[in-house]
Design a protein around this motif. Sequence first.
Motif, PDB file in Angstrom:
ATOM      1  N   ALA A  21       0.836  -1.211   0.000  1.00  0.00           N
ATOM      2  CA  ALA A  21       0.000   0.000   0.000  1.00  0.00           C
ATOM      3  C   ALA A  21       0.864   1.252   0.000  1.00  0.00           C
ATOM      4  O   ALA A  21       0.542   2.231  -0.677  1.00  0.00           O
ATOM      5  CB  ALA A  21      -0.942  -0.005   1.194  1.00  0.00           C
ATOM      6  N   LEU A  22       1.961   1.222   0.728  1.00  0.00           N
ATOM      7  CA  LEU A  22       2.871   2.366   0.731  1.00  0.00           C
ATOM      8  C   LEU A  22       3.480   2.592  -0.649  1.00  0.00           C
ATOM      9  O   LEU A  22       3.550   3.731  -1.127  1.00  0.00           O
ATOM     10  CB  LEU A  22       3.991   2.165   1.764  1.00  0.00           C
ATOM     11  N   ARG A  23       3.911   1.512  -1.292  1.00  0.00           N
ATOM     12  CA  ARG A  23       4.484   1.633  -2.638  1.00  0.00           C
ATOM     13  C   ARG A  23       3.428   2.100  -3.631  1.00  0.00           C
ATOM     14  O   ARG A  23       3.709   2.906  -4.519  1.00  0.00           O
ATOM     15  CB  ARG A  23       5.090   0.305  -3.081  1.00  0.00           C
ATOM     16  N   LEU A  24       2.217   1.590  -3.493  1.00  0.00           N
ATOM     17  CA  LEU A  24       1.134   1.999  -4.384  1.00  0.00           C
ATOM     18  C   LEU A  24       0.804   3.471  -4.182  1.00  0.00           C
ATOM     19  O   LEU A  24       0.605   4.209  -5.147  1.00  0.00           O
ATOM     20  CB  LEU A  24      -0.103   1.124  -4.150  1.00  0.00           C
ATOM     21  N   ALA A  25       0.767   3.911  -2.941  1.00  0.00           N
ATOM     22  CA  ALA A  25       0.509   5.325  -2.640  1.00  0.00           C
ATOM     23  C   ALA A  25       1.594   6.203  -3.247  1.00  0.00           C
ATOM     24  O   ALA A  25       1.307   7.250  -3.851  1.00  0.00           O
ATOM     25  CB  ALA A  25       0.423   5.535  -1.132  1.00  0.00           C
ATOM     26  N   SER A  26       2.825   5.771  -3.115  1.00  0.00           N
ATOM     27  CA  SER A  26       3.944   6.529  -3.667  1.00  0.00           C
ATOM     28  C   SER A  26       3.867   6.587  -5.190  1.00  0.00           C
ATOM     29  O   SER A  26       4.046   7.648  -5.785  1.00  0.00           O
ATOM     30  CB  SER A  26       5.263   5.890  -3.226  1.00  0.00           C
ATOM     31  N   ALA A  27       3.580   5.461  -5.814  1.00  0.00           N
ATOM     32  CA  ALA A  27       3.486   5.409  -7.276  1.00  0.00           C
ATOM     33  C   ALA A  27       2.334   6.256  -7.789  1.00  0.00           C
ATOM     34  O   ALA A  27       2.434   6.860  -8.858  1.00  0.00           O
ATOM     35  CB  ALA A  27       3.316   3.973  -7.748  1.00  0.00           C
ATOM     36  N   GLY A  28       1.251   6.284  -7.025  1.00  0.00           N
ATOM     37  CA  GLY A  28       0.065   7.000  -7.479  1.00  0.00           C
ATOM     38  C   GLY A  28      -0.048   8.430  -7.006  1.00  0.00           C
ATOM     39  O   GLY A  28      -0.952   9.155  -7.411  1.00  0.00           O
ATOM     40  N   GLY A  29       0.853   8.834  -6.128  1.00  0.00           N
ATOM     41  CA  GLY A  29       0.752  10.186  -5.574  1.00  0.00           C
ATOM     42  C   GLY A  29      -0.540  10.374  -4.792  1.00  0.00           C
ATOM     43  O   GLY A  29      -1.141  11.437  -4.820  1.00  0.00           O
ATOM     44  N   ALA A  57      -0.967  -4.553  -5.116  1.00  0.00           N
ATOM     45  CA  ALA A  57      -0.432  -3.195  -5.006  1.00  0.00           C
ATOM     46  C   ALA A  57       0.756  -3.005  -5.938  1.00  0.00           C
ATOM     47  O   ALA A  57       0.853  -1.993  -6.650  1.00  0.00           O
ATOM     48  CB  ALA A  57      -0.046  -2.898  -3.561  1.00  0.00           C
ATOM     49  N   ASP A  58       1.654  -3.975  -5.953  1.00  0.00           N
ATOM     50  CA  ASP A  58       2.825  -3.884  -6.835  1.00  0.00           C
ATOM     51  C   ASP A  58       2.421  -3.933  -8.308  1.00  0.00           C
ATOM     52  O   ASP A  58       2.995  -3.226  -9.145  1.00  0.00           O
ATOM     53  CB  ASP A  58       3.816  -5.005  -6.524  1.00  0.00           C
ATOM     54  N   LEU A  59       1.439  -4.764  -8.632  1.00  0.00           N
ATOM     55  CA  LEU A  59       0.938  -4.869 -10.000  1.00  0.00           C
ATOM     56  C   LEU A  59       0.389  -3.533 -10.476  1.00  0.00           C
ATOM     57  O   LEU A  59       0.731  -3.052 -11.564  1.00  0.00           O
ATOM     58  CB  LEU A  59      -0.152  -5.947 -10.066  1.00  0.00           C
ATOM     59  N   TYR A  60      -0.456  -2.924  -9.665  1.00  0.00           N
ATOM     60  CA  TYR A  60      -1.042  -1.634 -10.025  1.00  0.00           C
ATOM     61  C   TYR A  60       0.021  -0.545 -10.114  1.00  0.00           C
ATOM     62  O   TYR A  60      -0.020   0.297 -11.020  1.00  0.00           O
ATOM     63  CB  TYR A  60      -2.112  -1.232  -9.015  1.00  0.00           C
ATOM     64  N   ALA A  61       0.963  -0.543  -9.181  1.00  0.00           N
ATOM     65  CA  ALA A  61       2.039   0.458  -9.202  1.00  0.00           C
ATOM     66  C   ALA A  61       2.874   0.311 -10.468  1.00  0.00           C
ATOM     67  O   ALA A  61       3.210   1.306 -11.125  1.00  0.00           O
ATOM     68  CB  ALA A  61       2.911   0.329  -7.955  1.00  0.00           C
ATOM     69  N   ALA A  62       3.206  -0.921 -10.819  1.00  0.00           N
ATOM     70  CA  ALA A  62       3.999  -1.163 -12.027  1.00  0.00           C
ATOM     71  C   ALA A  62       3.244  -0.708 -13.277  1.00  0.00           C
ATOM     72  O   ALA A  62       3.825  -0.095 -14.181  1.00  0.00           O
ATOM     73  CB  ALA A  62       4.371  -2.633 -12.132  1.00  0.00           C
ATOM     74  N   ALA A  63       1.949  -0.998 -13.338  1.00  0.00           N
ATOM     75  CA  ALA A  63       1.146  -0.589 -14.494  1.00  0.00           C
ATOM     76  C   ALA A  63       1.088   0.933 -14.602  1.00  0.00           C
ATOM     77  O   ALA A  63       1.219   1.501 -15.691  1.00  0.00           O
ATOM     78  CB  ALA A  63      -0.263  -1.168 -14.397  1.00  0.00           C
ATOM     79  N   ALA A  64       0.912   1.600 -13.470  1.00  0.00           N
ATOM     80  CA  ALA A  64       0.847   3.061 -13.480  1.00  0.00           C
ATOM     81  C   ALA A  64       2.195   3.671 -13.869  1.00  0.00           C
ATOM     82  O   ALA A  64       2.251   4.660 -14.601  1.00  0.00           O
ATOM     83  CB  ALA A  64       0.408   3.574 -12.110  1.00  0.00           C
ATOM     84  N   ASN A  65       3.269   3.070 -13.402  1.00  0.00           N
ATOM     85  CA  ASN A  65       4.603   3.604 -13.696  1.00  0.00           C
ATOM     86  C   ASN A  65       5.063   3.343 -15.124  1.00  0.00           C
ATOM     87  O   ASN A  65       5.939   4.037 -15.624  1.00  0.00           O
ATOM     88  CB  ASN A  65       5.635   3.034 -12.719  1.00  0.00           C
TER      89      ASN A  65
END
Length: 193
Positions: A21-29, A57-65
């Motif tokens: 969740a922290l990584r996802l929050a960071s990736a998504g601002g 969370a990592d999957l979504y962060a990677a897709a957004a990045n």
Amino acid sequence: MQRKQFIRRFGALIGGAALGALRLASAGGIDVGEAAEIAANGLAQFGLSGGKAAHVADLYAAAANSSAISVTDIGESMKYVGPIANSMGLSIEEVTAAIAALGNQGVKGSSAGTSLRSMLVSLSSPSKEARQAMADLGLQFFDSEGKMKSIAGVSEELKTKLAGLNDKQRAATLATLFGNEALTAATILYGEG
């Protein structure tokens, strides 16, 4: 202490889901609460256990990045397509990839989710005209046991079987197969092959 060491130790303390969740929050601002909600919704939509929270969370962060969509766009798209895709046997990974592909073409959020959902529904319950077009072109989106092909498999089937058509014929065939609401997603995924 270096940042990576801190994250590893902190992650061990608070658990993988919180770290995700922290990584996802960071990736998504976005704030951690919103990130956790988006990941939790993904788990629920695809019937995944809480132990998969960090993966989602990592999957979504990677897709957004790696695409033109945001974490919020993914969450919004999944509201519309996630449960339907899951009911058709599709994985969260392939649906996320399809959402990213749509986003790279400017189709984001609820528009991407609605278009992709409509495409899937069109495949599972085709009109009489669509069934005829599928038969004429030899399109098969389901196996002999009624299991739907992956989104990549559907894209490849379209790419292969529609290759001999000219632009006008291809556009008309896609419109017949998927209807207006799903035409955008079908056209983009056809192009992705």
